[in-house]
Motif scaffolding. Sequence first.
Motif, PDB file in Angstrom:
ATOM      1  N   LEU A 141       7.569  -8.513   1.937  1.00 27.32           N
ATOM      2  CA  LEU A 141       6.288  -7.986   2.343  1.00 27.32           C
ATOM      3  C   LEU A 141       5.789  -7.030   0.939  1.00 27.32           C
ATOM      4  O   LEU A 141       6.232  -6.027   0.895  1.00 27.32           O
ATOM      5  CB  LEU A 141       6.344  -7.166   3.540  1.00 27.32           C
ATOM      6  N   ALA A 142       4.998  -7.588   0.242  1.00 23.69           N
ATOM      7  CA  ALA A 142       4.484  -6.802  -1.060  1.00 23.69           C
ATOM      8  C   ALA A 142       3.296  -5.580  -0.609  1.00 23.69           C
ATOM      9  O   ALA A 142       2.771  -5.980   0.166  1.00 23.69           O
ATOM     10  CB  ALA A 142       3.722  -7.532  -1.946  1.00 23.69           C
ATOM     11  N   ALA A 143       3.797  -4.481  -1.104  1.00 24.81           N
ATOM     12  CA  ALA A 143       2.767  -3.378  -0.770  1.00 24.81           C
ATOM     13  C   ALA A 143       3.111  -2.185  -2.136  1.00 24.81           C
ATOM     14  O   ALA A 143       4.022  -2.196  -2.558  1.00 24.81           O
ATOM     15  CB  ALA A 143       3.255  -2.572   0.649  1.00 24.81           C
ATOM     16  N   PRO A 144       2.001  -1.401  -2.337  1.00 26.36           N
ATOM     17  CA  PRO A 144       2.268  -0.465  -3.245  1.00 26.36           C
ATOM     18  C   PRO A 144       3.657   0.467  -3.318  1.00 26.36           C
ATOM     19  O   PRO A 144       3.885   0.537  -1.904  1.00 26.36           O
ATOM     20  CB  PRO A 144       0.957   0.480  -3.135  1.00 26.36           C
ATOM     21  N   LYS A 145       4.087   1.019  -4.405  1.00 20.57           N
ATOM     22  CA  LYS A 145       5.157   1.969  -4.123  1.00 20.57           C
ATOM     23  C   LYS A 145       4.814   2.921  -3.405  1.00 20.57           C
ATOM     24  O   LYS A 145       3.752   3.546  -3.539  1.00 20.57           O
ATOM     25  CB  LYS A 145       5.648   2.164  -5.725  1.00 20.57           C
ATOM     26  N   GLY A 146       5.633   3.677  -2.537  1.00 18.78           N
ATOM     27  CA  GLY A 146       5.425   4.748  -1.897  1.00 18.78           C
ATOM     28  C   GLY A 146       5.011   4.359  -0.462  1.00 18.78           C
ATOM     29  O   GLY A 146       4.896   5.266   0.418  1.00 18.78           O
TER      30      GLY A 146
END
Length: 244
Positions: A141-146
């Motif tokens: 599941l790709a998502a922005p860091k943090g």
Amino acid sequence: MVICRTAPNARVEIGRAEDDTYVQSADGNGILIIGFDRDEPAAFARVGQHRVNFMIEPRDYDVSRINGLPKNMVSEYTEEELIRIRAATARKKIGFGSRVAEIGFRDGFIYPVTDHRKTTNFGAQRVLNGESKRPHFGVDLAAPKGTPILAPADGIISMADDDMYFEGSLILIDHGQGLISYYLHNETVLVEAGQRVKQGEQIATVGSRGRSTGPHLCWRLKWRGRNLDPELLTEWPKGHSDHG
């Protein structure tokens, strides 16, 4: 995965074949779970003379190709790196050995990353730098860091390690009866082993540590050593604690 109901605390024999079985106890309400591995064709459950057979439809799996990984993340390791890998494997074995009795997943899972882009399906055949490897037993599941990572269901943290070789950092949640979900490549770990968590509680943030090419969560699920698709539990019937 299926949830079954039998007599309270019944001893249930579960097997892939007559010569490949083990015994598991149902809980005080007679509930127990059975999971099926990626390529498992059949299984059965038996209490006394009563037997239930499970025939599992085969699935088609994707091929996942990743190039440009450092060689020491694929196939070439120094002796020092091998020591780190072996030590991490030993710690994982302890985490996966957790056996919480209470069931924390009766109403299924929520997604651990609310706003995400799925980049790899469960079970994809992995080809790393042109080399065929074991299938990918998680959902990416790709998502922005943090980005917050949430517990998908109630459970107890059986491992929270910030120094893993391939995973970067790794969290394991025991949801009961041997069902353990886990979370790889986290930027920060916000829980500790032995901690009880509730569905929706933040446990970590998305990162790209270990064998990773960009910020994402690799979300995985095991039941007694069998690799399950965690997304299937997000489709679990809601509001029924006795479904089977």
